[in-house]
Design a protein around this motif. Structure first.
Motif, PDB file in Angstrom:
ATOM      1  N   ASN A  19      68.259  59.611  25.018  1.00 59.98           N
ATOM      2  CA  ASN A  19      67.920  60.823  25.765  1.00 59.98           C
ATOM      3  C   ASN A  19      66.524  60.778  26.382  1.00 59.98           C
ATOM      4  OD1 ASN A  19      70.396  62.113  24.888  1.00 59.98           O
ATOM      5  ND2 ASN A  19      69.433  62.337  22.878  1.00 59.98           N
ATOM      6  N   ALA A  20      65.896  59.608  26.324  1.00 56.62           N
ATOM      7  CA  ALA A  20      64.516  59.516  26.802  1.00 56.62           C
ATOM      8  C   ALA A  20      64.432  59.791  28.303  1.00 56.62           C
ATOM      9  CB  ALA A  20      63.951  58.131  26.493  1.00 56.62           C
ATOM     10  N   PRO A  21      63.502  60.640  28.718  1.00 51.51           N
ATOM     11  CA  PRO A  21      63.342  60.928  30.149  1.00 51.51           C
ATOM     12  C   PRO A  21      62.634  59.781  30.851  1.00 51.51           C
ATOM     13  CG  PRO A  21      61.645  62.044  28.897  1.00 51.51           C
ATOM     14  CD  PRO A  21      62.533  61.368  27.888  1.00 51.51           C
ATOM     15  N   ASP A  22      62.523  59.911  32.160  1.00 47.18           N
ATOM     16  CA  ASP A  22      61.762  58.916  32.916  1.00 47.18           C
ATOM     17  C   ASP A  22      60.267  59.095  32.707  1.00 47.18           C
ATOM     18  OD1 ASP A  22      64.086  57.815  33.945  1.00 47.18           O
ATOM     19  OD2 ASP A  22      64.077  59.104  35.720  1.00 47.18           O
ATOM     20  N   LEU A  38      57.554  56.271   6.051  1.00 48.15           N
ATOM     21  CA  LEU A  38      57.257  55.892   7.441  1.00 48.15           C
ATOM     22  C   LEU A  38      56.097  56.732   7.993  1.00 48.15           C
ATOM     23  CD1 LEU A  38      60.955  55.728   8.714  1.00 48.15           C
ATOM     24  CD2 LEU A  38      59.472  53.757   8.264  1.00 48.15           C
ATOM     25  N   GLU A  39      55.174  57.087   7.121  1.00 47.57           N
ATOM     26  CA  GLU A  39      54.135  58.051   7.468  1.00 47.57           C
ATOM     27  C   GLU A  39      53.067  57.504   8.411  1.00 47.57           C
ATOM     28  OE1 GLU A  39      55.084  57.271   4.423  1.00 47.57           O
ATOM     29  OE2 GLU A  39      55.842  59.099   3.448  1.00 47.57           O
ATOM     30  N   GLN A  40      52.995  56.177   8.571  1.00 40.15           N
ATOM     31  CA  GLN A  40      51.915  55.593   9.362  1.00 40.15           C
ATOM     32  C   GLN A  40      52.442  54.746  10.515  1.00 40.15           C
ATOM     33  OE1 GLN A  40      48.789  56.434   9.003  1.00 40.15           O
ATOM     34  NE2 GLN A  40      49.172  57.677   7.181  1.00 40.15           N
ATOM     35  N   ILE A  41      53.548  55.181  11.103  1.00 41.63           N
ATOM     36  CA  ILE A  41      54.101  54.460  12.245  1.00 41.63           C
ATOM     37  C   ILE A  41      54.552  55.454  13.310  1.00 41.63           C
ATOM     38  CG2 ILE A  41      56.424  54.338  11.216  1.00 41.63           C
ATOM     39  CD1 ILE A  41      56.746  51.588  12.563  1.00 41.63           C
ATOM     40  N   THR A  42      54.300  55.113  14.560  1.00 45.56           N
ATOM     41  CA  THR A  42      54.756  55.917  15.683  1.00 45.56           C
ATOM     42  C   THR A  42      55.359  54.989  16.732  1.00 45.56           C
ATOM     43  OG1 THR A  42      52.655  55.790  16.884  1.00 45.56           O
ATOM     44  CG2 THR A  42      52.935  57.641  15.337  1.00 45.56           C
ATOM     45  N   CYS A  43      56.115  55.573  17.658  1.00 45.52           N
ATOM     46  CA  CYS A  43      56.658  54.803  18.774  1.00 45.52           C
ATOM     47  C   CYS A  43      56.632  55.669  20.029  1.00 45.52           C
ATOM     48  CB  CYS A  43      58.079  54.343  18.478  1.00 45.52           C
ATOM     49  SG  CYS A  43      58.818  53.364  19.826  1.00 45.52           S
ATOM     50  N   ASP A  44      56.074  55.136  21.109  1.00 51.36           N
ATOM     51  CA  ASP A  44      55.995  55.844  22.377  1.00 51.36           C
ATOM     52  C   ASP A  44      56.803  55.117  23.453  1.00 51.36           C
ATOM     53  OD1 ASP A  44      54.268  57.794  21.346  1.00 51.36           O
ATOM     54  OD2 ASP A  44      52.501  56.542  21.734  1.00 51.36           O
ATOM     55  N   TRP A  45      57.382  55.899  24.337  1.00 51.61           N
ATOM     56  CA  TRP A  45      58.146  55.413  25.493  1.00 51.61           C
ATOM     57  C   TRP A  45      57.225  55.506  26.701  1.00 51.61           C
ATOM     58  CZ3 TRP A  45      61.872  52.588  27.108  1.00 51.61           C
ATOM     59  CH2 TRP A  45      62.634  52.862  28.252  1.00 51.61           C
ATOM     60  N   VAL A  46      56.773  54.344  27.186  1.00 51.69           N
ATOM     61  CA  VAL A  46      55.720  54.290  28.198  1.00 51.69           C
ATOM     62  C   VAL A  46      56.141  53.357  29.322  1.00 51.69           C
ATOM     63  CG1 VAL A  46      53.280  53.814  28.641  1.00 51.69           C
ATOM     64  CG2 VAL A  46      53.982  54.659  26.390  1.00 51.69           C
TER      65      VAL A  46
END
Length: 316
Positions: A19-22, A38-46
């Motif tokens: 569902n990730a937008p543009d 999983l307290e110290q991990i993130t993920c970004d859609w860039v």
């Protein structure tokens, strides 16, 4: 953190990627402590890239399991359908926060879109790539409320609030930040959005040594305060924030507003309310802006706090 919990991470990433937008977006926010282990991990859609941040030291098994999961994801139809071009891990717990490309080729300087506005990012050279994604609702609020206003943007970084304000019809924005390189990126951000730069000022000032110059350009209808929690040698939130609040009465118009922000898990929203009561009692607390849904946190007071204050004469 626990390698055994990484299937939860990848399950969530898969669902969010569908569902990730543009536009640029946080896909996984472990730091909200919603996901045990999983307290110290993130993920970004860039810009069609998956940028994964690991914030604290983990064992080799965790990193190798994470890499294997990324490679497996890269073989799926979803990866192809979404046009993912790269996946990388930034090791924020190591000196220099090195970035390790796992799959694909990194575009270090993508131009991304958020709420229809363009921003120039710089990935891998610093801990942060140039836009704090949890502040999206704050920028949206400014865009909706800046029409015909003169805005002061303190600790402006790469001028995201300024871009939003000019897009929203602000007559002028004054950006103040000690980092000239960040202000230069701010100029680029305005140019990307075809803004008139005569309406924007970029001041590479130490705020605490420049109140006279800042005041001279006012008064301001809106003051935005978004400082770092701590910046060695220049800012410590717990003692320096109130020094800024004391200056607000001389900076604001009679119906001025203040958007005051704190992003330290150790400092709750009450800190801003009580500090404002002490330093500038004529400014009344009105509301706290919501954070983006993807930044859910088990303790809302540990998350980003964006608080609106108004002069007594301001409309509610």
């Amino acid at each position: 953190m626990q390698a055994s919990q990484l299937p939860t991470f990848f399950s969530h990433i898969t669902q969010e990627l569908l569902n990730a937008p543009d536009e640029v977006r946080r896909l996984f926010h472990g730091r909200g402590r919603v996901y045990a282990g999983l307290e110290q991990i993130t993920c970004d859609w860039v810009d069609s890239q998956l940028l994964i941040n690991v914030f604290k030291q983990v064992d080799n098994q965790f990193i190798e399991t994470l890499k294997a999961g990324i490679r497996a994801l890269s073989q799926t139809e979803l990866w192809c359908d979404k046009g993912v071009t790269c996946a990388a891990i930034q090791h924020r717990y190591l000196d220099g926060s090195p970035l390790e490309v796992v799959v694909g080729q990194l575009n270090e300087r993508p131009v991304v879109v958020e709420s229809g506005l363009k921003y120039q990012l710089n990935i891998g050279r610093n801990q942060n790539f140039g836009l704090f994604l949890d502040m999206r609702m704050g920028r949206d609020w400014v865009k909706c409320h800046a029409n015909d206003k003169k805005v002061l943007n303190l600790f402006s970084y790469t001028c995201g609030f300024s871009v939003a304000a000019i897009e929203g019809g602000a007559t002028q924005v004054v950006n103040v930040d000690m980092a000239r390189a960040s202000l230069n990126t701010g100029r680029d951000n305005h140019r990307l959005n075809r803004h008139n730069l005569t309406e924007v000022k970029f001041l590479a000032y130490d705020i605490f040594k420049s109140w006279g110059k800042i005041k001279k350009l006012g008064p301001y209808d809106l003051v935005i305060i978004d400082p770092p929690s701590f910046q060695k040698g220049s800012f410590a939130l717990s003692k320096d924030y109130i020094r800024i609040l004391r200056r607000l009465p001389e900076l604001l118009t009679e119906t001025g507003q203040v958007l005051a922000c704190v992003n330290s898990p150790q400092v709750g929203s009450e800190f801003l309310i009580t500090s404002m009561q002490e330093a500038a009692p004529q400014l009344k607390y009105r509301s706290r802006l919501d954070n983006p849904a993807e930044f859910s946190d088990i303790d809302s007071d540990a998350a980003l706090k964006v608080m609106l204050f108004e002069q007594n004469g301001s409309p509610t």
